[in-house]
Scaffold this motif. Structure first.
Motif, PDB file in Angstrom:
ATOM      1  N   MET A   1      69.794  72.270  60.597  1.00 43.15           N
ATOM      2  CA  MET A   1      70.105  71.244  59.594  1.00 43.15           C
ATOM      3  C   MET A   1      68.930  70.307  59.308  1.00 43.15           C
ATOM      4  N   GLY A   2      67.790  70.514  59.955  1.00 40.19           N
ATOM      5  CA  GLY A   2      66.638  69.649  59.752  1.00 40.19           C
ATOM      6  C   GLY A   2      65.753  70.147  58.621  1.00 40.19           C
ATOM      7  N   GLY A   3      65.266  69.223  57.781  1.00 42.48           N
ATOM      8  CA  GLY A   3      64.355  69.593  56.704  1.00 42.48           C
ATOM      9  C   GLY A   3      64.947  69.398  55.332  1.00 42.48           C
ATOM     10  N   ASP A   4      64.076  69.368  54.337  1.00 41.13           N
ATOM     11  CA  ASP A   4      64.500  69.104  52.961  1.00 41.13           C
ATOM     12  C   ASP A   4      65.350  70.218  52.373  1.00 41.13           C
ATOM     13  N   HIS A   5      65.130  71.443  52.834  1.00 44.43           N
ATOM     14  CA  HIS A   5      65.819  72.592  52.229  1.00 44.43           C
ATOM     15  C   HIS A   5      66.677  73.355  53.236  1.00 44.43           C
ATOM     16  N   ALA A   6      67.152  72.637  54.244  1.00 41.39           N
ATOM     17  CA  ALA A   6      68.030  73.251  55.247  1.00 41.39           C
ATOM     18  C   ALA A   6      69.438  73.394  54.673  1.00 41.39           C
ATOM     19  N   PRO A   7      70.184  74.393  55.152  1.00 37.06           N
ATOM     20  CA  PRO A   7      69.800  75.393  56.162  1.00 37.06           C
ATOM     21  C   PRO A   7      69.221  76.687  55.596  1.00 37.06           C
ATOM     22  N   GLY A   8      69.182  76.822  54.244  1.00 36.55           N
ATOM     23  CA  GLY A   8      68.750  78.077  53.644  1.00 36.55           C
ATOM     24  C   GLY A   8      67.369  78.529  54.072  1.00 36.55           C
ATOM     25  N   VAL A   9      66.392  77.634  53.924  1.00 41.20           N
ATOM     26  CA  VAL A   9      65.013  77.965  54.278  1.00 41.20           C
ATOM     27  C   VAL A   9      64.882  78.241  55.772  1.00 41.20           C
ATOM     28  N   ILE A  10      65.665  77.526  56.579  1.00 39.53           N
ATOM     29  CA  ILE A  10      65.587  77.687  58.028  1.00 39.53           C
ATOM     30  C   ILE A  10      66.005  79.092  58.449  1.00 39.53           C
ATOM     31  N   VAL A  11      67.136  79.529  57.950  1.00 41.43           N
ATOM     32  CA  VAL A  11      67.649  80.858  58.323  1.00 41.43           C
ATOM     33  C   VAL A  11      66.757  81.956  57.769  1.00 41.43           C
ATOM     34  N   GLU A  12      66.313  81.801  56.528  1.00 41.27           N
ATOM     35  CA  GLU A  12      65.426  82.812  55.938  1.00 41.27           C
ATOM     36  C   GLU A  12      64.108  82.885  56.709  1.00 41.27           C
ATOM     37  N   GLY A  13      63.588  81.734  57.114  1.00 40.86           N
ATOM     38  CA  GLY A  13      62.354  81.725  57.890  1.00 40.86           C
ATOM     39  C   GLY A  13      62.506  82.421  59.226  1.00 40.86           C
ATOM     40  N   ALA A  14      63.667  82.251  59.857  1.00 39.59           N
ATOM     41  CA  ALA A  14      63.916  82.933  61.128  1.00 39.59           C
ATOM     42  C   ALA A  14      63.908  84.444  60.937  1.00 39.59           C
ATOM     43  N   ALA A  15      64.477  84.906  59.840  1.00 36.55           N
ATOM     44  CA  ALA A  15      64.495  86.345  59.564  1.00 36.55           C
ATOM     45  C   ALA A  15      63.081  86.880  59.354  1.00 36.55           C
ATOM     46  N   ILE A  16      62.245  86.127  58.652  1.00 38.74           N
ATOM     47  CA  ILE A  16      60.857  86.540  58.447  1.00 38.74           C
ATOM     48  C   ILE A  16      60.116  86.602  59.779  1.00 38.74           C
ATOM     49  N   ALA A  17      60.344  85.598  60.638  1.00 31.11           N
ATOM     50  CA  ALA A  17      59.674  85.571  61.938  1.00 31.11           C
ATOM     51  C   ALA A  17      60.070  86.766  62.788  1.00 31.11           C
ATOM     52  N   ARG A  18      61.317  87.192  62.695  1.00 27.75           N
ATOM     53  CA  ARG A  18      61.759  88.305  63.544  1.00 27.75           C
ATOM     54  C   ARG A  18      61.124  89.628  63.121  1.00 27.75           C
ATOM     55  N   GLU A  19      60.689  89.723  61.875  1.00 23.00           N
ATOM     56  CA  GLU A  19      59.962  90.923  61.473  1.00 23.00           C
ATOM     57  C   GLU A  19      58.676  91.063  62.274  1.00 23.00           C
ATOM     58  N   ARG A  20      58.019  89.941  62.559  1.00 20.21           N
ATOM     59  CA  ARG A  20      56.770  89.959  63.319  1.00 20.21           C
ATOM     60  C   ARG A  20      57.035  90.018  64.816  1.00 20.21           C
ATOM     61  N   TYR A  21      58.115  89.380  65.265  1.00 22.43           N
ATOM     62  CA  TYR A  21      58.446  89.319  66.689  1.00 22.43           C
ATOM     63  C   TYR A  21      59.848  89.901  66.895  1.00 22.43           C
TER      64      TYR A  21
END
Length: 361
Positions: free
Chosen positions: A14-34
């Motif tokens: 819930m933290g950030g200007d564009h939460a939670p959409g950007v937060i969840v999408e960013g986590a998905a991008i990170a998991r592609e690398r890790y």
């Protein structure tokens, strides 16, 4: 084939200007690398759960802990500590303290996050104050810079500790076996700078068997030139230097845009140079360098810029993952044993409570 151990990241959804959409999408991008990443999201179930279900990469590696409360962007650190318990930010940091996650990542209020992280995790042994570290682009690639806002003023002991923490950060995140470390100063001569900077330089010169190469002082114009892999300063000067560099990047972009709009020939030149300009834009994109690590705590916490996009939030998660994988916490404690006698011995784990956060975004 060897399997990778799971790495759990606690996420303030819930933290950030564009939460939670950007937060969840960013986590998905990170998991592609890790692919070894697992996530524990803390946030409003009604808002976050559908977003997680929509990401195939998160379906089998995510847990959601519901909380209806969050820290606001304009909340003062003192107020956040008083009423923060049970918020998404608090619970993410608490997961690290309880060993349920290896790191916490939030795009929320910086001052509140630092205050809550210090309250719950405390400073590590031999550390007197925590520091905020992140990356800055340079001609040679990128460098680590700290402190970026946790401490308004620092003494020589703080700066020496920052040098050790910054070097460990560079080894874990950039893979540099012996980073070049320099103190940010108004000149490169030995007599330049205030007493704290000169004192820190002397301690580093006198310390035998440093786990990094201390190169002395670096001026502001040497940061972008990549004259050091790690630039150390107090939080006041460091934050100004960082924001100045960000502003300069925007100035260059604005000048280029204005130049290419001057005439039809300029516009034609733009179309011919567009691939190179796109590469430049990507190189200077602040989202590429998003994420400030809170160094010196009994646990890993990474702060993402509040206005970041999904790619930027993924970069913040990547910092947390790299530090956890690289054994940052263990490395810094081992390194600091070498310098403790010169700086006055080990600091109590209760110390650091007087750090003054100057970054508010």
């Amino acid at each position: 084939m060897a399997t990778m151990s799971p790495l759990v990241i606690a996420v303030d959804a819930m933290g950030g200007d564009h939460a939670p959409g950007v937060i969840v999408e960013g986590a998905a991008i990170a998991r592609e690398r890790y692919p070894q990443l697992r996530f524990v999201f803390f946030g409003d179930e009604a808002k976050v759960a559908p977003l997680i279900r929509a990401q195939d990469l998160l379906a089998d590696c995510s847990e959601l802990v519901h909380t209806a409360t969050a820290i606001s962007a304009d909340e003062k650190p003192s107020a956040a500590m008083r009423r923060g318990k049970g918020t998404s930010m608090w619970l993410a940091c608490e997961a690290v303290r309880e060993g349920k996650a290896q790191a916490a990542v939030s795009a929320g209020n910086t001052g509140a996050l630092m205050a809550i992280a210090m309250l719950l995790l405390r400073t590590a042994p031999a550390i007197s104050r925590p520091a905020i570290a992140s990356f800055v682009p340079t001609i040679r690639g990128e460098s680590v810079m700290l402190d970026l806002g946790a401490n308004v003023g620092c003494d020589e002991r703080n700066l020496v500790e920052f040098a050790f923490m910054g070097a460990a950060f560079a080894r874990a995140s950039l893979g540099l076996p012996r980073p070049r470390v320099a103190l940010l100063n108004i000149g490169t001569e030995d007599l330049k700078g205030n007493e704290a900077i000169r004192g820190a330089a002397q301690i580093l010169r006198d310390t035998a068997d440093l786990p990094f190469d201390f190169t002395g002082f670096v001026e502001g114009n040497g940061i972008a030139q990549g004259q050091a892999d790690v630039i150390v300063s107090d939080g006041f000067a460091g934050n100004i230097a960082l924001k100045t560099q960000e502003g300069t990047a925007r100035l260059v972009s604005a000048y280029l845009a204005a130049t290419f709009r001057r005439s039809i020939w300029s516009m034609l030149g733009y179309f011919l140079a567009r691939p190179a300009l796109q590469a430049l834009r990507e190189r200077l994109d602040p989202n590429r360098y998003n994420g400030g690590a809170f160094l010196g705590l009994n646990g890993l916490v990474v702060k993402s810029h509040g206005g970041t996009n999904a790619v930027g939030f993924a970069a913040a998660i990547a910092i947390a993952a790299d530090l956890a994988i690289g054994g940052f916490a263990e490395r810094i404690l081992e390194d600091l044993k070498r310098v403790a006698p010169a700086t006055g011995g080990e600091a109590s784990s209760e110390s650091g409570s007087e750090a003054q956060v100057v970054v508010e975004s």
